[in-house]
Design an enzyme around this catalytic site. Structure first.
Site, PDB file in Angstrom:
ATOM      1  N   LYS A 138       0.855  -1.187   0.000  1.00 30.21           N
ATOM      2  CA  LYS A 138       0.000   0.000   0.000  1.00 30.21           C
ATOM      3  C   LYS A 138       0.890   1.236   0.000  1.00 30.21           C
ATOM      4  O   LYS A 138       1.965   1.242   0.618  1.00 30.21           O
ATOM      5  CB  LYS A 138      -0.891  -0.036   1.237  1.00 30.21           C
ATOM      6  CG  LYS A 138      -1.953   1.046   1.323  1.00 30.21           C
ATOM      7  CD  LYS A 138      -2.818   0.831   2.556  1.00 30.21           C
ATOM      8  CE  LYS A 138      -3.899   1.876   2.724  1.00 30.21           C
ATOM      9  NZ  LYS A 138      -4.741   1.609   3.921  1.00 30.21           N
ATOM     10  N   SER A 148      -9.596   1.566   3.116  1.00 22.10           N
ATOM     11  CA  SER A 148      -8.786   2.399   2.248  1.00 22.10           C
ATOM     12  C   SER A 148      -7.750   1.617   1.433  1.00 22.10           C
ATOM     13  O   SER A 148      -7.176   2.144   0.481  1.00 22.10           O
ATOM     14  CB  SER A 148      -8.050   3.450   3.102  1.00 22.10           C
ATOM     15  OG  SER A 148      -7.163   2.824   4.010  1.00 22.10           O
ATOM     16  N   SER A 191      -9.701  -0.947   7.117  1.00 22.84           N
ATOM     17  CA  SER A 191      -9.153  -0.695   5.781  1.00 22.84           C
ATOM     18  C   SER A 191      -8.434  -1.866   5.137  1.00 22.84           C
ATOM     19  O   SER A 191      -8.059  -1.792   3.963  1.00 22.84           O
ATOM     20  CB  SER A 191      -8.207   0.511   5.823  1.00 22.84           C
ATOM     21  OG  SER A 191      -8.926   1.690   6.074  1.00 22.84           O
TER      22      SER A 191
END
Length: 485
Positions: A75, A150, A174
């Site tokens: 990420k 997210s 997330s």
């Protein structure tokens, strides 16, 4: 057999070279990323150089580790030395960290191949990946739907076969929610099990790094590699290995279902959870229903505390030291104001303002202090719940993946974007481990996810129960995208 173990055997048996394997994934990214938008930055030079080292080791007749040569992704809020780390925000345009996050250091020691950095909601603030400065990642099961947030880019990449696995971060769901939306596995570890050093902070007392994978065995392998004590993170404790206990018998285990966890959950999602409970009963587990009234406090408690911490953490982005800087301004104060106004997206600005408000002198006692006390009550309520059961079974999200733009349309209540986190945030508030696994599909063929929540540092129990369910029910849904091995 999990995907990591299968690829490991292919490499070790010389059925494919690591360079060939890596090139397949890079080609798949080249062909599919325009539509999925899973990656912000692709790193072919880094990946192929890492792959070449693995091939040299195999050619020399050496054994390779389980993660060695396995193509993966990070990420884009996990620091990588010399590689853009943007948090999907304009304000970090061109930012290249001068150090690696601990988790990436650990994976490099394992000999992994990093394909690139994946998309996300800006500064991890969102539930759909659509607050990204680079546009949201798409769901590999339907391009008309979001991948979740997210860590939507990681979930899109793994679910779309553009990476074998990835690391995301989970502040209020997330990792688990995008894993649920994309029909894969997402593990949010206990707070402190995995080092946060090098993770760009959203809310420091909630953030935790964890794996997003195709299956539970892969999640255990990756978790065991990164769950190490790190002196650079004052909250780090590490964790016990989980892989050796995956196949343990679950007969007699007590699985709790809190009635309040089902409030507001769509009927098909609720039914999928009940079906999973029935499957566990068939395997010899006992289902225990109980009340958890404190759950109603988790969402407001989380958003008050998380936004307060975000207000503090994001104060460092001022255009002076790194990242984006406004071109036109009059003096230092105006430069900072313009930089932050132009560099941060609307959702990030909204959360900073709300966080600043609850920390202000006139409202600190009314909001922040009260939320801190409520967080303690939630922790105690979970402790009482675990006197009744070994783990808690719940939906990961109250619905399946939203349609693109749904959360930000004029017809949609803005609160819905925050209410979608209602099933996941209690875990972060209490610092507990939780794993999301697929448990069905809706009428549109979109995945439904359920989560297993455990006691602190008891990842081995939730992964064991998740693995046994996965082996019995096999709810994984293949997509048309990417590499097929």
């Amino acid at each position: 057999m999990g995907q990591i173990k299968r690829i490991h055997e292919m490499l070790q048996n010389k059925e494919i070279t690591c360079v060939e394997l890596t090139q397949q994934y890079l080609d798949a990214i080249e062909n599919s990323n325009r539509e999925l938008n899973a990656y912000i930055t692709v790193t072919p030079e880094v990946a192929l150089a890492q792959a070449k080292k693995v091939d040299e080791k195999i050619a020399a007749g050496e054994e390779i580790g389980m993660l060695e040569g396995i193509p993966m992704t990070l990420k884009d809020n996990i620091s990588t030395k010399g590689i853009d780390t943007t948090c999907a925000s304009k304000i970090l345009t061109g930012y290249k960290p001068i150090y690696d996050a601990t988790v990436y250091e650990l994976l490099q020691k394992e000999g992994v191949v990093m394909l690139g950095k994946t998309n996300m909601d800006e500064f991890a603030m969102g539930s759909s990946c659509e607050t990204s400065y680079y546009g949201g990642a798409k769901n590999p099961h339907s391009l008309d739907h979001v991948s979740g947030g997210s860590s939507g880019g990681v979930a899109s990449a793994v679910g779309g076969n553009l990476a074998v696995y990835g690391l995301g971060s989970d502040t209020g769901g997330s990792i688990r929610q995008p894993a649920s939306f994309c029909g894969i596995v997402g593990l949010k570890p206990t707070y402190g099990a995995v080092s946060r050093f090098g993770l760009i902070a959203y809310a420091s007392s909630f953030d935790q790094i964890g794996p997003i994978t195709h299956d539970v065995e892969d999640a255990a392998i990756v978790f065991d590699a990164i769950a190490k004590y790190d002196e650079r993170d004052s909250t780090s404790q590490g964790s016990e290995p989980t892989l050796p206990t995956l196949k343990d018998d679950i007969k007699g285990k007590k699985i709790g279902i809190a009635n309040q966890y089902l409030d507001g959950v769509r009927e098909d999602v609720k039914q999928a959870v009940f079906d999973a409970a029935k499957a566990y009963e068939e395997m010899g587990a006992e289902i225990v229903y109980f009340d958890f009234p404190e759950l109603k406090f988790a969402l407001p408690c989380y958003y008050i505390l998380a936004m307060a911490e975000a207000s503090s953490n994001l104060g460092r982005y001022d255009g002076i030291r790194y990242g984006y800087k406004a071109e036109h301004y009059n003096g230092t104060h105006d430069m900072i104001c313009r930089t932050r106004s132009e560099g941060f997206g609307k959702e990030v600005q909204r959360r900073i303002l709300m966080g600043t408000y609850v920390l202000s002198a006139g409202y600190y006692d009314a909001y922040y202090k009260k939320a801190v006390n409520l967080r303690g009550a939630i922790v105690e309520a979970f402790d009482r719940a675990f006197e009744l059961c070994d783990v808690i079974l719940a939906p990961t999200a109250p619905v399946t993946a939203f349609k693109n733009g749904y959360l930000f349309s004029e017809e949609t209540d803005q609160l819905e974007a925050y209410l979608s986190d209602i099933c996941t945030v209690p875990v972060n508030a209490a610092g507990l481990p939780g794993v999301s696994i697929p448990c069905g599909v809706d009428d549109e063929g979109l995945p439904i996810g359920m989560q297993l929540i455990g006691k602190k540092f008891d990842e081995k129990t939730i992964l064991n129960l998740a693995y046994r369910y996965e082996q019995k029910e096999d709810k994984f849904i293949e997509t048309k995208w990417g590499v097929k091995l």
